[in-house]
Design a protein around this motif. Structure first.
Motif, PDB file in Angstrom:
ATOM      1  N   TRP A 150       0.929  -1.111   0.172  1.00  0.00           N
ATOM      2  CA  TRP A 150       0.085   0.125   0.186  1.00  0.00           C
ATOM      3  C   TRP A 150       0.909   1.223  -0.060  1.00  0.00           C
ATOM      4  CZ3 TRP A 150      -4.267   2.055  -1.862  1.00  0.00           C
ATOM      5  CH2 TRP A 150      -4.460   3.010  -0.996  1.00  0.00           C
ATOM      6  N   GLU A 151       1.766   1.275   0.770  1.00  0.00           N
ATOM      7  CA  GLU A 151       2.741   2.354   0.706  1.00  0.00           C
ATOM      8  C   GLU A 151       3.555   2.436  -0.756  1.00  0.00           C
ATOM      9  OE1 GLU A 151       5.688   1.485   4.051  1.00  0.00           O
ATOM     10  OE2 GLU A 151       4.083   2.002   5.698  1.00  0.00           O
ATOM     11  N   ALA A 152       3.672   1.623  -1.514  1.00  0.00           N
ATOM     12  CA  ALA A 152       4.201   1.776  -2.941  1.00  0.00           C
ATOM     13  C   ALA A 152       2.845   2.661  -3.668  1.00  0.00           C
ATOM     14  CB  ALA A 152       4.693   0.393  -3.205  1.00  0.00           C
ATOM     15  N   LEU A 153       1.815   1.995  -3.459  1.00  0.00           N
ATOM     16  CA  LEU A 153       0.826   2.689  -4.246  1.00  0.00           C
ATOM     17  C   LEU A 153       0.568   4.173  -3.849  1.00  0.00           C
ATOM     18  CD1 LEU A 153      -1.960  -0.151  -4.759  1.00  0.00           C
ATOM     19  CD2 LEU A 153       0.018   0.543  -6.128  1.00  0.00           C
ATOM     20  N   GLU A 154       0.943   4.142  -2.428  1.00  0.00           N
ATOM     21  CA  GLU A 154       0.455   5.896  -2.244  1.00  0.00           C
ATOM     22  C   GLU A 154       1.609   6.598  -2.800  1.00  0.00           C
ATOM     23  OE1 GLU A 154      -1.584   6.168   2.151  1.00  0.00           O
ATOM     24  OE2 GLU A 154       0.506   5.402   2.286  1.00  0.00           O
ATOM     25  N   LYS A 155       2.704   6.043  -2.758  1.00  0.00           N
ATOM     26  CA  LYS A 155       4.120   6.626  -3.565  1.00  0.00           C
ATOM     27  C   LYS A 155       3.676   7.085  -4.990  1.00  0.00           C
ATOM     28  CE  LYS A 155       8.995   6.495  -4.233  1.00  0.00           C
ATOM     29  NZ  LYS A 155      10.253   5.274  -4.056  1.00  0.00           N
ATOM     30  N   VAL A 156       3.196   6.038  -5.708  1.00  0.00           N
ATOM     31  CA  VAL A 156       2.809   6.216  -7.038  1.00  0.00           C
ATOM     32  C   VAL A 156       1.934   7.295  -7.135  1.00  0.00           C
ATOM     33  CG1 VAL A 156       1.541   5.218  -9.237  1.00  0.00           C
ATOM     34  CG2 VAL A 156       3.135   3.857  -7.879  1.00  0.00           C
ATOM     35  N   GLN A 157       0.816   7.467  -6.455  1.00  0.00           N
ATOM     36  CA  GLN A 157      -0.104   8.608  -6.215  1.00  0.00           C
ATOM     37  C   GLN A 157       0.335   9.799  -6.093  1.00  0.00           C
ATOM     38  OE1 GLN A 157      -4.599   8.149  -5.171  1.00  0.00           O
ATOM     39  NE2 GLN A 157      -3.612   8.888  -3.250  1.00  0.00           N
ATOM     40  N   SER A 158       1.275   9.801  -5.052  1.00  0.00           N
ATOM     41  CA  SER A 158       1.913  11.137  -4.677  1.00  0.00           C
ATOM     42  C   SER A 158       2.651  11.678  -5.929  1.00  0.00           C
ATOM     43  CB  SER A 158       2.924  11.110  -3.390  1.00  0.00           C
ATOM     44  OG  SER A 158       2.012  10.534  -2.451  1.00  0.00           O
TER      45      SER A 158
ATOM     46  N   ALA B  18       8.581  -3.974  -6.196  1.00  0.00           N
ATOM     47  CA  ALA B  18       7.563  -4.898  -7.260  1.00  0.00           C
ATOM     48  C   ALA B  18       6.096  -4.018  -7.617  1.00  0.00           C
ATOM     49  CB  ALA B  18       7.219  -6.287  -6.598  1.00  0.00           C
ATOM     50  N   VAL B  19       5.600  -3.569  -6.474  1.00  0.00           N
ATOM     51  CA  VAL B  19       4.325  -3.036  -6.894  1.00  0.00           C
ATOM     52  C   VAL B  19       4.221  -1.761  -7.519  1.00  0.00           C
ATOM     53  CG1 VAL B  19       2.283  -2.015  -5.741  1.00  0.00           C
ATOM     54  CG2 VAL B  19       3.106  -4.131  -4.895  1.00  0.00           C
ATOM     55  N   GLU B  20       5.394  -1.188  -7.101  1.00  0.00           N
ATOM     56  CA  GLU B  20       5.593   0.299  -7.859  1.00  0.00           C
ATOM     57  C   GLU B  20       6.099  -0.048  -9.379  1.00  0.00           C
ATOM     58  OE1 GLU B  20       8.294   4.339  -7.335  1.00  0.00           O
ATOM     59  OE2 GLU B  20       8.357   2.715  -5.685  1.00  0.00           O
ATOM     60  N   LYS B  21       6.720  -0.954  -9.414  1.00  0.00           N
ATOM     61  CA  LYS B  21       7.503  -1.002 -10.854  1.00  0.00           C
ATOM     62  C   LYS B  21       6.172  -1.719 -11.847  1.00  0.00           C
ATOM     63  CE  LYS B  21      10.762  -4.038 -13.181  1.00  0.00           C
ATOM     64  NZ  LYS B  21       9.942  -4.899 -14.019  1.00  0.00           N
ATOM     65  N   VAL B  22       5.383  -2.654 -11.277  1.00  0.00           N
ATOM     66  CA  VAL B  22       4.554  -3.090 -12.383  1.00  0.00           C
ATOM     67  C   VAL B  22       3.256  -1.995 -12.723  1.00  0.00           C
ATOM     68  CG1 VAL B  22       2.688  -4.888 -12.616  1.00  0.00           C
ATOM     69  CG2 VAL B  22       4.998  -5.396 -11.619  1.00  0.00           C
ATOM     70  N   SER B  23       3.166  -1.237 -11.556  1.00  0.00           N
ATOM     71  CA  SER B  23       1.973  -0.203 -11.748  1.00  0.00           C
ATOM     72  C   SER B  23       2.502   0.758 -12.585  1.00  0.00           C
ATOM     73  CB  SER B  23       1.941   0.499 -10.399  1.00  0.00           C
ATOM     74  OG  SER B  23       1.241  -0.630  -9.258  1.00  0.00           O
TER      75      SER B  23
ATOM     76  N   ASN C  85      -4.456   7.296  -9.468  1.00  0.00           N
ATOM     77  CA  ASN C  85      -5.405   7.339  -8.332  1.00  0.00           C
ATOM     78  C   ASN C  85      -5.279   5.900  -7.640  1.00  0.00           C
ATOM     79  OD1 ASN C  85      -6.016  10.074  -8.426  1.00  0.00           O
ATOM     80  ND2 ASN C  85      -7.294   9.635 -10.215  1.00  0.00           N
ATOM     81  N   VAL C  86      -5.185   5.734  -6.496  1.00  0.00           N
ATOM     82  CA  VAL C  86      -5.199   4.507  -5.847  1.00  0.00           C
ATOM     83  C   VAL C  86      -6.147   4.350  -4.740  1.00  0.00           C
ATOM     84  CG1 VAL C  86      -2.654   4.344  -6.484  1.00  0.00           C
ATOM     85  CG2 VAL C  86      -3.373   4.971  -4.323  1.00  0.00           C
ATOM     86  N   LYS C  87      -6.648   2.920  -4.584  1.00  0.00           N
ATOM     87  CA  LYS C  87      -7.528   2.648  -3.491  1.00  0.00           C
ATOM     88  C   LYS C  87      -7.285   1.108  -3.223  1.00  0.00           C
ATOM     89  CE  LYS C  87     -12.551   2.212  -2.850  1.00  0.00           C
ATOM     90  NZ  LYS C  87     -13.945   2.520  -3.606  1.00  0.00           N
TER      91      LYS C  87
END
Length: 344
Positions: A64-72, A280-285, A77-79
């Protein structure tokens, strides 16, 4: 006047029912969802947690922290949707797919069957999963060589135990979690073949009380270092260790997935086996954002910096032990040391 009053009352009641119904639609049966402030992108990325929850201080939280970084960064937009049981997996995944999300994550091997089902029913949707392989053209599967990173913290434990008794607390007993155990035990034996090794599986990733009880039993038996791979259940291991530290007993916990000293403190966290779920989550996203997403499988190990030990390890681990860890890391990357991935 009576007719007008009655009609008005009926309309008010009807409006109340409609508003209540609208309010209920936002309450997810799976136990909650959230999203941060909206980014500038039209890309939407959803994440479905396992039962450990998004605040498990470990696996789900890293994702989740990785997705928040992508959003920042304005990329998407993440959820997230949190699963209370395995019955929530498919409904949660389907909610993101039906809402037109650009990518839907399933975090954890327990979601594999649900990801496979949803991916098959929605061939145009893009999905991704951590810690399991789903063979579908629209699914990206990311796995890790947990045994390699666990070997390194095993070296630390083997060199630093004072009682020569070392423990492991796992969540659900599965090939994945047994990779942690296998690598950890191999690392211990490589540097301290006389050390006694004790393993205990809690049977769940969301039971801190069970983790605490397992740790108490081990510490009572003379174990002074416990490595956990148990998600939120591992919180109980830390709690038990912290309690004993306060009473003067010298015990340690080795964290997992992220640097858990940041959550539980250096006083009780010897080191942590880092598993770069966040990377991994950040990379694939980002691949979805860039339009380069492809299904398939990717395995991240020591050579990919997908696993390792926490940078803060030097606070409690002596320089000579860290040097030995680096030597073993180099040998593993070079193929000179083969780390077992099954418990024998």
């Amino acid at each position: 006047m009576k007719k007008v009053y009655s009609l008005s009352l009926i309309m008010v009641l009807a409006l109340s029912v409609i508003l209540a119904a609208c309010g209920n639609k936002s309450d997810n049966a799976s136990g909650g969802s959230t999203s941060g402030s909206k980014g500038s992108s039209d890309v939407k990325v959803g994440m479905v947690t396992d039962v450990g929850g998004v605040n498990d201080k470990s696996f789900n939280q890293s994702a989740w922290e990785a997705l928040e970084k992508v959003q920042s960064a304005g990329g998407a937009n993440v959820k997230y949707l949190q699963s209370k049981s395995d019955q929530d997996y498919i409904p949660n995944l389907n909610q993101f797919v039906k809402d037109g999300y650009s990518l839907t994550w399933g975090i954890g091997f327990n979601l594999a069957d649900a990801i496979k089902t949803v991916a098959g029913q929605n061939p145009d949707a893009k999905l991704a999963i951590i810690d399991s392989v789903v063979d579908a053209p629209n699914v990206k599967s990311v796995t890790f060589s947990e045994n390699e990173g666990s070997f390194l913290v095993g070296v630390v434990a083997g060199k630093m135990t004072k009682t020569n008794k070392i423990g492991f607390v796992g969540g659900e007993k599965s090939p994945l979690i047994q990779r942690f155990e296998a690598g950890f035990q191999a690392g211990i034996k490589a540097v301290n073949p006389k050390a006694e090794f004790i393993a205990n599986y809690a049977g769940a990733f969301d039971k801190p009380d069970v983790g605490k009880a397992a740790a108490a039993t081990m510490y009572n038996e003379g174990v002074d270092i416990i490595f956990h791979a148990a998600g939120a259940t591992g919180t109980g291991v830390f709690n038990e260790a912290a309690s004993r530290k306060k009473s003067g007993q010298q015990v340690w916990v080795i964290g997992v997935d992220k640097d858990q000293s940041l959550e539980f403190g250096d006083e009780v966290t010897l080191t942590s086996m880092i598993k770069r779920v966040d990377t991994a989550v950040e990379k694939v996203s980002q691949e979805v954002i860039d339009g380069t997403f492809k299904g398939g499988t990717e395995t991240l190990g020591l050579k990919d910096d997908g696993v390792g030990i926490a940078e803060t390890s030097s606070k409690n681990v002596p320089a000579d032990v860290l040097k030995l860890v680096d030597e073993y890391k180099a040998k593993i990357v070079a193929g000179e040391v083969k780390v077992p991935d099954t418990v024998k």
